[in-house]
Write a protein that holds these residues in place. Structure first.
Motif: not given
Length: 495
Positions: A388-396, A401-412
């Protein structure tokens, strides 16, 4: 109608041989002196004065000669009868009637002079040779020199300015321009093209007018020529139609969009290179060595880019380093980003949340920039058998959180929020407030349709976001992305 002769009676040769009547045509040979085959008919003997009569005397019979000589001797003094005898050279012939007082016109075919628009010059020339004038010689046919003289005389030379008068100017104004048209029919000197040629004031036409009209009429009636003309006209209209269509197509046809850079197809050489790298024999052969990161790619490691294979850490980390090099190579084209490797998050949470474990990973001496100055920070997340992929979007100012299976992990996302606060405070001494930042799972995310493309989806999420592009790909492009990633790793250059 027959031709009229000089007299109703036939004249003998004696008339033409007389002293007073010479042969009037010097250019023709004189008639033969042989007497005619028939005797001349008798005619009444007119009483004419010998001094005025031009007809030679015919010698009479002896009785008549004797009586005449006696009468002349008794009546008038003078020479003897010898003079009378000398005055009649042909004494054995009878006298003929006198010639007519004037020559009669001869009605016979004559050559007509055809001169066009010559005005009074031709009429004056013809009148000078009238047959009705007794003193004029008979007309003769016009030769080339006569014809040229007539043409030249019909164009008088322009007068000098000193001699020009008002009357002359008026006459010149009323004068009609002269034009003589001739037709050349000499086969040896005939031109290959039927054209008109102007020689001075004479227009020489290659063909007679009637022949040109006939040929034009024949062309109009010729079916083959009509067919050819129709085909030529049709081809010309088709050409004009294509030209108009070429002008209109850019206006009615939508512009063909260029292939986006992430989807540029591989060349045949690239395909051959990738095929040899993925399907070669020696699995331990080194195919690429990246010295800045000290990553060595062998054939065994690269074969994870084959279909239905899971991506390993070496391929993912090397590709992320190539993306950073691409950004440094073209900073205006890509966002300013930082790419953590696959071991960062594991180290951050190895014993719960531990910032000190990763504090030295982002020194300014090592990175040559601060994380707070980046637009986006990408953190790969590995969950046992899934990427999976997590992005710290400082600009916005948000965490994604991007999961190709559609999941979500708020702890990350919570762990990354604590990390960026500690990082800014440690490196710059500032307090960063992230409580207002949004934590979201990206909607309308391209999802995988199998159990082995999660790693490739994660790499393409990072690639498109670093380009500041929307995620416009799907499962059907995964085969192309695998081969393209292999090509970029083999060449050590991300495109």
């Amino acid at each position: 109608m027959g031709a009229l002769t000089d007299s109703r009676k036939r004249l003998s040769a004696d008339h033409f041989l007389s002293a007073d009547h010479r042969f009037p045509y010097p250019s023709l040979p004189p008639p033969s002196l042989t007497p005619p085959s028939k005797r001349a008919k008798l005619a009444p003997f007119p009483e004419l004065d010998p001094s005025t009569s031009a007809v030679p005397h015919i010698r009479p019979s002896p009785q008549i000669i004797h009586s005449t000589a006696a009468a002349s001797t008794s009546s008038t003094p003078g020479p003897s009868s010898s003079s009378t005898t000398a005055s009649t050279p042909l004494q054995h012939r009878r006298r003929l009637p006198p010639p007519p007082p004037f020559q009669r016109p001869i009605h016979a075919p004559q050559r007509n002079l055809r001169v066009f628009r010559l005005g009074g010059a031709a009429r004056t020339h013809a009148a000078a040779h009238s047959w009705f004038s007794p003193s004029s010689p008979p007309p003769r046919a016009l030769g080339l020199q006569d014809y040229i003289e007539i043409v030249n005389n019909s164009h008088p030379a322009p007068p000098t300015p000193a001699a020009t008068t008002d009357s002359t100017r008026q006459a010149e104004a009323k004068a009609v321009p002269l034009e003589v048209v001739t037709i050349e029919e000499d086969e040896d000197e005939r031109k290959p093209q039927d054209e008109e040629e102007v020689r001075g004031s004479v227009v020489v036409r290659g063909k007679p007018v009637y022949q040109e009209l006939y040929e034009e009429s024949r062309r109009k009636r010729d079916a083959k020529l009509k067919t050819l003309e129709f085909e030529v006209r049709l081809a010309e209209e088709g050409r004009l139609g294509l030209e108009r269509l070429g002008e209109a197509l850019p206006r009615i046809t939508p512009k063909k969009e260029e292939v986006p850079e992430p989807f540029v197809p591989l060349t045949d050489e690239d395909e051959e290179m990738v095929h040899q790298a993925l399907h070669g024999g020696n699995r331990r052969e080194r195919l690429a060595v990246h010295e800045p990161s000290n990553i060595v790619i062998t054939r065994e490691i690269l074969q994870c880019l084959n279909n239905k294979e899971w991506l390993n850490d070496e391929v993912i980390n090397l590709y992320l380093d190539l993306l950073k090099e691409r950004e440094l190579r073209e900073p205006r084209k890509f966002l300013k980003c930082h790419f953590f490797n696959t071991f960062f998050y594991k180290k951050l949470i190895s014993s719960g949340y531990d910032y000190k474990a990763v504090r030295r990973w982002t020194t300014k001496r090592k990175l040559e920039y601060s994380l707070i100055d980046c637009d986006k920070i990408f953190v790969p997340i590995h969950k046992e058998v899934h990427w999976c992929l997590a992005v710290i979007n400082i600009r916005d100012k948000k965490f994604q959180y991007l999961d190709s299976l559609g999941g979500m992990d708020k702890k990350v996302l919570s762990n990354l929020a604590r990390y960026i606060v500690d990082e800014v405070k440690d490196k710059s001494g500032q307090q960063m407030d992230v409580l207002s930042w949004k934590q979201e799972g990206v909607e309308n995310l391209p999802l995988q349709m199998n159990g082995w493309d999660c790693g490739m989806f994660m790499l393409k999420y990072i690639d498109f976001y670093s380009r500041d592009m929307d995620l416009t790909f799907g499962q059907k492009q995964m085969h192309y992305f695998r081969r393209r990633t292999a090509k970029e790793i083999l060449s050590l250059r991300a495109e």
